[in-house]
Design an enzyme around this catalytic site. Structure first.
Site, PDB file in Angstrom:
ATOM      1  N   LYS A  72       0.789  -1.371  -0.252  1.00 52.12           N
ATOM      2  CA  LYS A  72      -0.356  -0.051  -0.046  1.00 52.12           C
ATOM      3  C   LYS A  72       0.241   1.447   0.070  1.00 52.12           C
ATOM      4  O   LYS A  72       1.833   1.149   0.689  1.00 52.12           O
ATOM      5  CB  LYS A  72      -1.139  -0.450   1.022  1.00 52.12           C
ATOM      6  N   SER A 142      -9.443   2.388   2.861  1.00 50.07           N
ATOM      7  CA  SER A 142      -8.308   2.841   2.169  1.00 50.07           C
ATOM      8  C   SER A 142      -7.086   1.945   1.069  1.00 50.07           C
ATOM      9  O   SER A 142      -6.271   2.473   0.385  1.00 50.07           O
ATOM     10  CB  SER A 142      -7.627   3.486   2.277  1.00 50.07           C
ATOM     11  N   SER A 166     -10.139  -0.256   6.524  1.00 49.39           N
ATOM     12  CA  SER A 166      -9.479  -0.208   5.476  1.00 49.39           C
ATOM     13  C   SER A 166      -8.827  -1.298   5.548  1.00 49.39           C
ATOM     14  O   SER A 166      -8.674  -1.837   3.999  1.00 49.39           O
ATOM     15  CB  SER A 166      -7.716   0.700   5.918  1.00 49.39           C
TER      16      SER A 166
END
Length: 422
Positions: A72, A142, A166
């Site tokens: 990420k 996210s 997330s």
């Protein structure tokens, strides 16, 4: 499901590791396979920010040697920029060093392939990533890029982070397994966080059994995917006081109850008082998050006019939150954590909905994280268990909550649950 299934093709980590160990494939072959799948699907998926032009496949001899890994884009990878999905970091240069969590995965043998899409500073403003199951529906946020990359079979393993929902929500929406680690399991240096008392590491794989193998390789613990697991003691969480669970998700929880009980599990309901305590932790979470985010991201708060409205509002709200309100919320969370720990003395897991329902249609939002908030607030490990689907064929993940520090046991029980739901 017709065309909806064209991008959903998770890649089994267990199968890949077996192929690598036997010599039927090589680390170079696995990277080439990942790149080929990315080339085939990325124009429709948009899961990646950047790919490493020369990923190192000659490093650690750990158990995951040669396994491609997505990272990420709030987590540093040496040689790649960390841009956090924000124009504020568009000109950032490459990171000099790996984040601690990336070093740990490298030591286990994994090969960071590149950076996956994140929402802006891991909050609500969505990136370009689409849901591999249904490209017109959100992949969540996210850690959307990591979840989608695993669901589409671009990589068998990807890492994310969770401050609210997330990791759990994207796994539920994209039909893959994920684990949020107990807070503090690994250092967070090299990670651009939002809230120090809430930020946790996460990891995605195709199935829970793949997560178990990954956790074993990362920590040196036993493999929770091997051996017999007795039917567990399950405490079922309805989340009714939160008022967000949709009919098909409620039906999925009911299906899980019937299947688990039919397979010999002991299944009890969380009583009304316990449901209210969990709901209280869910309400306290955003107070803690906003207060800490305003201080952790003070540089961004000073440039709030260049942020999305949701993130600017979070930081402004946090800046206006009093220390007294913050401490009250922290006490509520601490009391809930102690209460949940007591409950888990008599049960193996708390099981409930991972998201309000299937992935909402449209790409302008990322869905509601409220069902992850209470468990994230208390810092417990959580496994998202895939397997159930809506009437339209969209994934409906469940989340299993375990004892803090009890990832190995949680993975074993979650793997058993996954088998009953398959």
């Amino acid at each position: 499901m017709g065309r909806r299934m064209t991008l959903w093709q998770p890649w089994s980590l267990r199968d890949l590791v077996a192929e690598l160990v036997s010599g039927r494939t090589t680390p170079g072959d696995t990277v080439a396979r990942a790149r080929a799948r990315i080339a085939q699907t990325e124009s429709a998926l948009h899961a990646w920010v950047a790919l490493d032009p020369c990923p190192d496949t000659t490093g650690s001899s750990g158990r995951l040697r040669g396994v491609p890994l997505g990272v990420k884009d709030i987590i540093d990878v040496a040689g790649l920029a960390t841009r956090c999905g924000s124009s504020l970091r568009a000109d950032r240069g490459a990171a000099a060093d790996d984040a601690a969590i990336v070093r740990a995965w490298r030591s286990a043998g994994a090969v960071p392939l590149g950076k996956t899409v994140t929402t802006e500073f891991a909050f609500f403003a969505p990136g370009p990533t689409r849901n591999p199951v249904a490209p017109g529906h959100t992949p969540g946020g996210s850690s959307s890029g990591s979840a989608a990359a695993v669901a589409a079979g671009q990589v068998p393993l990807a890492i994310g982070s969770q401050t609210a929902g997330s990791v759990t929500r994207p796994a539920s929406y994209c039909g893959v397994a994920a684990m949020v680690m107990s807070r503090g399991s690994f250092p967070v240096d090299g990670v651009v966080g939002l809230s120090p008392s809430l930020d946790s590491h996460g990891v995605y794989a195709a199935r829970v059994s793949d997560l178990a193998l990954a956790w074993s390789a990362l920590t040196g613990a036993g493999d929770a995917g091997v051996g017999e697991v007795r039917p567990p003691r399950v405490l079922l969480w309805s989340a009714d006081p939160l008022g967000v669970v949709e009919a098909e998700m409620a039906e999925a929880v009911g299906t899980a109850r019937a299947r688990l009980a039919g397979a010999g599990a002991s299944v009890d309901d969380l009583d009304p008082r316990a449901e209210e305590i969990v709901a209280g932790a869910a309400a306290a979470h955003p107070v803690v998050m906003a207060y800490e985010a305003a201080r952790e991201r003070a540089e961004e708060l000073a440039a709030a006019d260049r942020l999305s409205e949701p993130l600017a509002r979070l930081l402004r709200t946090g800046a206006a939150t009093s220390g007294e309100a913050y401490e009250t919320a922290r006490r509520t969370v601490a009391d809930a954590a102690a209460f949940v720990a007591h409950l888990l003395e008599d049960y193996d897991v708390i099981l409930g909905p991972a998201a309000p329902g299937p992935a909402p249609e449209g790409l302008g939002g990322t869905g509601d994280p409220i069902l992850s908030r209470p468990w994230q607030a208390i810092g417990a490990p959580v496994v998202t268990v895939p397997g159930l689907r809506s009437s339209a064929g969209l994934p409906l993940g469940l989340q299993a909550v375990g004892r803090t520090g009890g990832e190995l046991d949680l993975l074993a029980v979650s793997g058993w649950i996954e088998q009953q739901l398959a």
